[in-house]
Design a protein around this motif. Structure first.
Motif, PDB file in Angstrom:
ATOM      1  N   UNK A 441       0.831  -1.200   0.000  1.00  0.00           N
ATOM      2  CA  UNK A 441       0.000   0.000   0.000  1.00  0.00           C
ATOM      3  C   UNK A 441       0.871   1.257   0.000  1.00  0.00           C
ATOM      4  N   UNK A 442       0.383   2.299  -0.661  1.00  0.00           N
ATOM      5  CA  UNK A 442       1.162   3.533  -0.767  1.00  0.00           C
ATOM      6  C   UNK A 442       1.254   4.269   0.571  1.00  0.00           C
ATOM      7  N   UNK A 443       2.471   4.727   0.867  1.00  0.00           N
ATOM      8  CA  UNK A 443       2.727   5.689   1.930  1.00  0.00           C
ATOM      9  C   UNK A 443       3.100   6.990   1.222  1.00  0.00           C
ATOM     10  N   UNK A 444       2.447   8.081   1.569  1.00  0.00           N
ATOM     11  CA  UNK A 444       2.558   9.279   0.735  1.00  0.00           C
ATOM     12  C   UNK A 444       2.732  10.573   1.530  1.00  0.00           C
ATOM     13  N   UNK A 445       3.213  11.581   0.795  1.00  0.00           N
ATOM     14  CA  UNK A 445       3.168  12.968   1.235  1.00  0.00           C
ATOM     15  C   UNK A 445       2.371  13.725   0.184  1.00  0.00           C
ATOM     16  N   UNK A 446       1.257  14.341   0.595  1.00  0.00           N
ATOM     17  CA  UNK A 446       0.407  15.089  -0.334  1.00  0.00           C
ATOM     18  C   UNK A 446       0.880  16.541  -0.388  1.00  0.00           C
TER      19      UNK A 446
END
Length: 463
Positions: A441-446
């Motif tokens: 699953x993606x781990x992100x910074x928006x």
């Protein structure tokens, strides 16, 4: 053709393992796919507390849900700002770093654990009968300490209560709070406290922590670290004293002025079932939280556990017919991806580990719609929002939190500049892996930019 494994994190959604439709998830992915960018500079150390382990002040308290000083510095280096707000400020990393650059900063945090840690660091950076004092246990913390440690904790509480200087008292209080796990029979493990077999509790599963530090030893080391850090703290975080507000972001943000913040740097709770009152049970009990206070705090947090009750009535009472709330409700109601996932999970309700997962997801995305709508009102045109968050999966159905929030953002006056994806994602839970296979699953910074305020309310909704 070779495909970089990290690029798979940005690939279009895979078929539903439950046979349901993923058409809406594909459409949303198509809309934002060009903005999904694997960012080699991002690491788990950068987006978590790990990056603060050696940072003066920030190393004092292990706030596992935080992000690093280095990440905030990167955001501030990219775009100048006169003011910064973190509506889920934890132990205060973002406001502290901003204040160290003479940027007006405010952190909103509902947990007194994070507030005490943050205020203590800020103050330090800017120059600053035993039974009655026994550790105030609640059922979840009973037998956490040896008899000797219990006795010494009582003495420490009595000593701190006699100190007249509020800042010194807070600093000693924070020092004691920060070593509780170290001197206890417990260890934080995700959303739980794991217990040492020597605690004397009746346990289904236990572990052995090995050597457990005595309170004298742990506190002496902690206070030594704090004294050693004072000079570096003043240099790093001294300047404008940041403001920290202990309350729900849903409560506080509605009273903030429109177009009052240049930058938001934050990491809201994830929709991952973690109960932070359980994780920080020892620290909350140290601060005097009893069973009723535990319950009130947990319910007031953004809905992220299966035990959270609906906040619909509370939101209606607080916001009434406020335009921001109406906008948030429209965003939530028309979010097709969420409807698609919830429809599949309702069909499989009897197979879910807990049927209240449905209520969790409904509450989480409704409340975060309010948060994003408020950000659209609070951030001035040209301002930026930087958010750290993870996607989640339930019963094999991946929920693209990053894309849903991007949709909310672009409905609230922001342009989604990019969604930075960590090169290495997060594996799904072992229970789901056994049934549905491994799904990273993606781990992100928006990264969002405020571009227009034409469709949003001009004024806040004062408390």
């Amino acid at each position: 053709m070779y495909i970089n494994p990290s690029e798979k994190l940005c690939a279009e959604p895979r078929m539903s393992p439950n046979g349901g439709s993923i058409l809406d998830r594909k459409k949303l992915h198509e809309r934002f796919s060009a903005r999904l960018q694997v960012e080699p500079r991002l690491s788990r150390q950068l987006v978590s507390y790990q990056g603060n382990r050696e940072v003066p002040g920030l190393r004092w308290f292990k706030y596992k849900e935080g992000f690093s000083q280095a990440l905030v510095e990167r955001f501030l280096d990219e775009r100048s700002a006169d003011s910064l707000l973190d509506p889920f400020s934890g132990s205060g990393t973002a406001p502290l770093v901003a204040a160290g650059r003479n940027i007006r900063a405010c952190g909103i945090e509902i947990s007194p654990v994070g507030i005490l840690a943050a205020r203590t660091i800020a103050w330090a950076a800017n120059g600053v009968g035993e039974k009655a004092f026994a550790f105030p246990h609640v059922p979840i913390t009973e037998k956490a300490f040896s008899e000797d440690t219990e006795r010494k904790l009582g003495k420490a509480r009595r000593y701190i209560a006699q100190i007249d200087d509020a800042k010194i008292s807070a600093m000693l209080n924070a020092a004691c709070m920060s070593v509780l796990e170290e001197v206890s029979y417990t260890r934080k493990d995700g959303q739980y406290l794991r217990w040492d077999e020597r605690s004397g509790r009746s346990l289904r599963a236990s572990m052995n922590k090995g050597r457990i530090s005595g309170l004298d030893e742990a506190l002496e080391k902690k206070l030594s670290d704090m004294i050693e850090d004072f000079g570096a703290l003043k240099e790093a975080f001294g300047g404008i004293l940041p403001r920290f507000v202990m309350d729900s972001s849903l409560e506080v943000m509605r009273g903030l002025d429109a177009a009052s913040a240049d930058m938001i740097v934050t990491s809201p709770p994830y929709a991952n079932r973690y109960d932070y009152t359980r994780t920080y049970a020892l620290e909350l009990a140290w601060l005097g939280y009893g069973r009723e206070a535990f319950s009130k705090l947990w319910q007031a947090m953004i809905s992220a556990t299966v035990e959270n009750k609906s906040k619909d009535a509370w939101l209606r009472d607080r916001y009434g017919s406020n335009p921001t709330m109406q906008h948030a409700e429209r965003m939530y109601a028309r979010q097709k991806v969420l409807r698609e996932v919830l429809a599949i999970l309702r069909e499989r309700r009897v197979e879910l580990g807990n049927p209240h997962i449905l209520r969790l997801l409904e509450g989480y995305f409704r409340e975060m719609a309010v948060v994003v709508a408020e950000l659209g009102r609070i951030v001035r045109p040209g301002g930026r929002v930087m958010i750290v968050n993870d996607n989640v999966q339930y019963h094999g159905e991946e929920i693209p939190v990053d894309l849903i929030f991007a949709d909310y953002a672009e409905s609230s006056g922001f342009r989604c500049e990019r969604i930075e994806v960590l090169p290495r994602g997060k594996g799904n839970a072992s229970q789901q892996m056994g049934r549905f296979g491994r799904r990273e699953l993606r781990k992100c910074v928006y990264c969002w930019e405020r571009v227009s305020d034409a469709s949003l309310p001009e004024t806040g909704y004062a408390a």
